[in-house]
Design a protein around this motif. Structure first.
Motif, PDB file in Angstrom:
ATOM      1  N   LEU A  66     -32.383  43.453 -27.057  1.00 55.71           N
ATOM      2  CA  LEU A  66     -31.907  44.483 -27.842  1.00 55.71           C
ATOM      3  C   LEU A  66     -32.548  45.731 -27.879  1.00 55.71           C
ATOM      4  O   LEU A  66     -34.015  45.463 -27.890  1.00 55.71           O
ATOM      5  CB  LEU A  66     -31.489  44.001 -29.227  1.00 55.71           C
ATOM      6  CG  LEU A  66     -30.506  42.996 -29.632  1.00 55.71           C
ATOM      7  CD1 LEU A  66     -30.332  42.552 -31.050  1.00 55.71           C
ATOM      8  CD2 LEU A  66     -29.126  43.183 -29.036  1.00 55.71           C
ATOM      9  N   THR A  67     -31.976  47.064 -28.107  1.00 59.45           N
ATOM     10  CA  THR A  67     -32.733  47.997 -28.097  1.00 59.45           C
ATOM     11  C   THR A  67     -32.590  48.949 -29.399  1.00 59.45           C
ATOM     12  O   THR A  67     -31.462  48.990 -29.566  1.00 59.45           O
ATOM     13  CB  THR A  67     -32.759  48.976 -26.790  1.00 59.45           C
ATOM     14  OG1 THR A  67     -33.057  48.362 -25.512  1.00 59.45           O
ATOM     15  CG2 THR A  67     -33.421  50.245 -27.008  1.00 59.45           C
ATOM     16  N   GLN A  68     -33.687  49.347 -30.056  1.00 50.33           N
ATOM     17  CA  GLN A  68     -33.282  49.985 -31.346  1.00 50.33           C
ATOM     18  C   GLN A  68     -33.545  51.461 -31.290  1.00 50.33           C
ATOM     19  O   GLN A  68     -34.675  51.611 -30.478  1.00 50.33           O
ATOM     20  CB  GLN A  68     -34.168  49.307 -32.427  1.00 50.33           C
ATOM     21  CG  GLN A  68     -34.084  50.151 -33.834  1.00 50.33           C
ATOM     22  CD  GLN A  68     -34.754  49.288 -34.960  1.00 50.33           C
ATOM     23  OE1 GLN A  68     -34.632  48.240 -35.326  1.00 50.33           O
ATOM     24  NE2 GLN A  68     -36.090  50.179 -35.250  1.00 50.33           N
ATOM     25  N   VAL A  69     -32.693  52.196 -31.385  1.00 55.55           N
ATOM     26  CA  VAL A  69     -32.900  53.492 -31.049  1.00 55.55           C
ATOM     27  C   VAL A  69     -32.549  54.461 -32.069  1.00 55.55           C
ATOM     28  O   VAL A  69     -31.776  54.420 -33.136  1.00 55.55           O
ATOM     29  CB  VAL A  69     -31.768  54.021 -29.942  1.00 55.55           C
ATOM     30  CG1 VAL A  69     -31.917  55.561 -29.569  1.00 55.55           C
ATOM     31  CG2 VAL A  69     -31.796  53.218 -28.841  1.00 55.55           C
ATOM     32  N   ASP A  70     -33.503  55.517 -32.445  1.00 62.11           N
ATOM     33  CA  ASP A  70     -33.568  56.548 -33.428  1.00 62.11           C
ATOM     34  C   ASP A  70     -33.095  57.659 -32.719  1.00 62.11           C
ATOM     35  O   ASP A  70     -33.946  58.422 -31.926  1.00 62.11           O
ATOM     36  CB  ASP A  70     -34.863  56.610 -34.163  1.00 62.11           C
ATOM     37  CG  ASP A  70     -35.139  55.537 -35.027  1.00 62.11           C
ATOM     38  OD1 ASP A  70     -34.940  55.382 -36.389  1.00 62.11           O
ATOM     39  OD2 ASP A  70     -35.777  54.544 -34.367  1.00 62.11           O
ATOM     40  N   LEU A  71     -31.954  58.437 -32.869  1.00 66.72           N
ATOM     41  CA  LEU A  71     -31.450  59.483 -32.457  1.00 66.72           C
ATOM     42  C   LEU A  71     -31.323  60.412 -33.599  1.00 66.72           C
ATOM     43  O   LEU A  71     -31.128  60.249 -34.736  1.00 66.72           O
ATOM     44  CB  LEU A  71     -30.107  59.527 -31.900  1.00 66.72           C
ATOM     45  CG  LEU A  71     -29.956  58.626 -30.490  1.00 66.72           C
ATOM     46  CD1 LEU A  71     -28.708  58.514 -30.001  1.00 66.72           C
ATOM     47  CD2 LEU A  71     -30.627  59.513 -29.324  1.00 66.72           C
ATOM     48  N   GLY A  72     -31.900  61.765 -33.160  1.00 64.81           N
ATOM     49  CA  GLY A  72     -31.727  62.844 -34.319  1.00 64.81           C
ATOM     50  C   GLY A  72     -30.865  64.251 -33.554  1.00 64.81           C
ATOM     51  O   GLY A  72     -30.732  64.471 -32.521  1.00 64.81           O
ATOM     52  N   VAL A  73     -30.352  64.829 -34.642  1.00 65.92           N
ATOM     53  CA  VAL A  73     -29.762  66.210 -34.487  1.00 65.92           C
ATOM     54  C   VAL A  73     -30.486  67.258 -35.220  1.00 65.92           C
ATOM     55  O   VAL A  73     -30.775  67.034 -36.512  1.00 65.92           O
ATOM     56  CB  VAL A  73     -28.228  66.362 -34.928  1.00 65.92           C
ATOM     57  CG1 VAL A  73     -27.667  67.564 -34.892  1.00 65.92           C
ATOM     58  CG2 VAL A  73     -27.435  65.321 -33.855  1.00 65.92           C
ATOM     59  N   GLU A  74     -30.962  68.261 -34.569  1.00 62.94           N
ATOM     60  CA  GLU A  74     -31.797  69.095 -35.223  1.00 62.94           C
ATOM     61  C   GLU A  74     -31.239  70.737 -34.864  1.00 62.94           C
ATOM     62  O   GLU A  74     -30.924  70.927 -33.761  1.00 62.94           O
ATOM     63  CB  GLU A  74     -33.096  69.072 -34.799  1.00 62.94           C
ATOM     64  CG  GLU A  74     -34.070  70.274 -35.482  1.00 62.94           C
ATOM     65  CD  GLU A  74     -35.689  70.084 -35.059  1.00 62.94           C
ATOM     66  OE1 GLU A  74     -36.485  69.048 -35.729  1.00 62.94           O
ATOM     67  OE2 GLU A  74     -36.182  70.809 -34.178  1.00 62.94           O
ATOM     68  N   VAL A  75     -31.041  71.428 -35.722  1.00 66.07           N
ATOM     69  CA  VAL A  75     -30.438  72.704 -35.708  1.00 66.07           C
ATOM     70  C   VAL A  75     -31.271  73.799 -36.330  1.00 66.07           C
ATOM     71  O   VAL A  75     -31.676  73.703 -37.709  1.00 66.07           O
ATOM     72  CB  VAL A  75     -29.075  72.825 -36.245  1.00 66.07           C
ATOM     73  CG1 VAL A  75     -28.439  74.209 -36.178  1.00 66.07           C
ATOM     74  CG2 VAL A  75     -28.399  71.811 -35.511  1.00 66.07           C
ATOM     75  N   ASN A  76     -31.746  74.956 -35.881  1.00 77.26           N
ATOM     76  CA  ASN A  76     -31.962  76.162 -36.542  1.00 77.26           C
ATOM     77  C   ASN A  76     -31.199  77.217 -36.746  1.00 77.26           C
ATOM     78  O   ASN A  76     -30.385  77.393 -35.878  1.00 77.26           O
ATOM     79  CB  ASN A  76     -33.562  76.402 -35.584  1.00 77.26           C
ATOM     80  CG  ASN A  76     -34.368  75.336 -35.444  1.00 77.26           C
ATOM     81  OD1 ASN A  76     -34.902  74.772 -36.551  1.00 77.26           O
ATOM     82  ND2 ASN A  76     -34.946  75.343 -34.418  1.00 77.26           N
ATOM     83  N   GLY A 131     -32.351  72.327 -40.117  1.00 78.15           N
ATOM     84  CA  GLY A 131     -31.869  71.225 -40.534  1.00 78.15           C
ATOM     85  C   GLY A 131     -31.869  69.916 -39.531  1.00 78.15           C
ATOM     86  O   GLY A 131     -31.999  70.235 -38.367  1.00 78.15           O
ATOM     87  N   SER A 132     -31.819  68.841 -40.032  1.00 81.57           N
ATOM     88  CA  SER A 132     -31.820  67.654 -39.216  1.00 81.57           C
ATOM     89  C   SER A 132     -31.206  66.252 -39.752  1.00 81.57           C
ATOM     90  O   SER A 132     -31.079  66.233 -41.064  1.00 81.57           O
ATOM     91  CB  SER A 132     -33.265  67.183 -38.703  1.00 81.57           C
ATOM     92  OG  SER A 132     -33.964  66.853 -39.761  1.00 81.57           O
ATOM     93  N   ASN A 133     -30.737  65.423 -38.682  1.00 85.73           N
ATOM     94  CA  ASN A 133     -30.111  64.249 -39.407  1.00 85.73           C
ATOM     95  C   ASN A 133     -30.370  63.341 -38.189  1.00 85.73           C
ATOM     96  O   ASN A 133     -30.348  63.362 -37.286  1.00 85.73           O
ATOM     97  CB  ASN A 133     -28.656  64.327 -39.585  1.00 85.73           C
ATOM     98  CG  ASN A 133     -28.116  63.134 -40.278  1.00 85.73           C
ATOM     99  OD1 ASN A 133     -28.504  62.039 -40.141  1.00 85.73           O
ATOM    100  ND2 ASN A 133     -26.947  63.474 -41.031  1.00 85.73           N
ATOM    101  N   THR A 134     -30.933  61.974 -38.798  1.00 82.18           N
ATOM    102  CA  THR A 134     -31.396  60.981 -37.788  1.00 82.18           C
ATOM    103  C   THR A 134     -30.783  59.676 -38.237  1.00 82.18           C
ATOM    104  O   THR A 134     -30.649  59.350 -39.298  1.00 82.18           O
ATOM    105  CB  THR A 134     -32.856  60.677 -37.963  1.00 82.18           C
ATOM    106  OG1 THR A 134     -33.762  62.044 -37.874  1.00 82.18           O
ATOM    107  CG2 THR A 134     -33.462  59.678 -37.107  1.00 82.18           C
ATOM    108  N   VAL A 135     -30.297  59.063 -37.185  1.00 85.71           N
ATOM    109  CA  VAL A 135     -29.368  57.803 -37.091  1.00 85.71           C
ATOM    110  C   VAL A 135     -30.223  56.874 -36.281  1.00 85.71           C
ATOM    111  O   VAL A 135     -30.768  56.904 -35.395  1.00 85.71           O
ATOM    112  CB  VAL A 135     -27.977  57.866 -36.830  1.00 85.71           C
ATOM    113  CG1 VAL A 135     -27.212  58.759 -37.554  1.00 85.71           C
ATOM    114  CG2 VAL A 135     -27.887  58.319 -35.493  1.00 85.71           C
ATOM    115  N   ARG A 136     -30.287  55.459 -36.894  1.00 84.42           N
ATOM    116  CA  ARG A 136     -30.523  54.268 -36.049  1.00 84.42           C
ATOM    117  C   ARG A 136     -29.653  53.298 -35.830  1.00 84.42           C
ATOM    118  O   ARG A 136     -28.671  52.962 -36.567  1.00 84.42           O
ATOM    119  CB  ARG A 136     -31.920  53.978 -36.960  1.00 84.42           C
ATOM    120  CG  ARG A 136     -32.382  52.532 -36.217  1.00 84.42           C
ATOM    121  CD  ARG A 136     -33.619  52.010 -37.196  1.00 84.42           C
ATOM    122  NE  ARG A 136     -34.459  52.919 -37.420  1.00 84.42           N
ATOM    123  CZ  ARG A 136     -35.365  52.766 -38.269  1.00 84.42           C
ATOM    124  NH1 ARG A 136     -35.634  51.763 -39.031  1.00 84.42           N
ATOM    125  NH2 ARG A 136     -36.786  53.749 -38.182  1.00 84.42           N
TER     126      ARG A 136
END
Length: 254
Positions: A66-76, A131-136
């Protein structure tokens, strides 16, 4: 008056005392003396508990699948509300994609919105917001690369972390094997020492399990993450192995 005397005996010579009284006194004195010696003898002959303490180690490797991934969205942007709305929209698209792919353990791990300043002439002026939001989430390793590419196309623009883990079932099996190896190692150590000393084990007095914990996930090196995120081809993701270690301490009487 002692315990053998009677009122009329105190006025007479001991040679005229009844023989039964004299014999009774001798018997009681002998009994008390033997009883005291018996207690001392029992204490002196109490066996000394001889024990040997050994610690065995066990190690078992298990393949990560299994692979655990942390993906993020960042906006300026210049306005806080505008930045937050864009982050929310792009994150919603990424989450919808991940749910559609049936990923495991999907969760939000961070939400941030903070001002950016321009420091000029000793003054701090707000020039915008970030601003940013991160999901795993977790997914099978062989499907992680294509899914990361799809998530980036959906709006994610940060890969904050990739780690490789084995399934809970595989880790549990490895943990049992490591404990078994640690116990056997401790027994072999004890047998070797006692045989050299011409002694033999009698019984195990105590058992202590010192460790058989779940290992930490294996992180992908940061350089590999950056190069994968910047590549034009499909992102390659290759797992590795996790190692479960255990220690068992035995106290053996010999």
């Amino acid at each position: 008056m002692n315990f053998l005397e009677t009122p009329d005996m105190r006025s007479r010579s001991p040679w005229s005392w009844p023989l039964s009284s004299i014999l009774l006194g001798c018997t009681l004195a002998t009994t008390l003396s033997l009883g005291s010696q018996g207690l001392l003898t029992a204490t002196a002959q109490e066996p000394i508990l001889r024990t040997l303490t050994v610690t065995g180690q066990g190690r078992e490797s298990v393949q990560t699948t299994l692979t655990q991934v942390d993906l993020g969205v960042e906006v300026n942007g210049r306005e806080a509300e505008q930045v937050q709305q864009q982050v929310a929209q792009r994150t919603a698209a990424v989450v919808e994609l991940l749910r559609d792919r049936n990923v495991d353990k999907l969760e939000t791990t961070g939400i941030q919105l903070y001002p950016q300043y321009d420091y000029d002439n000793g003054q701090a002026d707000i020039i915008g917001y970030r601003g940013s939001n991160t999901v795993r989430f977790r997914i099978a390793t062989d499907a992680a690369g294509p899914l990361i590419d799809q998530a980036i196309a959906a709006g994610a623009n940060q890969i904050q972390g990739i780690q490789f883990v084995a399934t809970d079932e595989a880790l549990a099996t490895a943990r049992q094997s490591a404990l078994r190896e640690a116990t056997e190692d401790a027994q072999q150590q004890a047998n070797t020492v006692l045989q050299v000393l011409n002694l033999g084990p009698q019984e195990i007095v105590s058992i202590q399990i010192n460790g058989a914990e779940t290992p930490m996930p294996i992180p992908l090196p940061r350089q590999a993450r950056l190069s994968a995120a910047e590549a034009d081809v499909s992102t390659p993701v290759v797992g590795g192995e996790q190692t479960v270690e255990a220690r068992v301490t035995l106290q053996i009487r010999y």
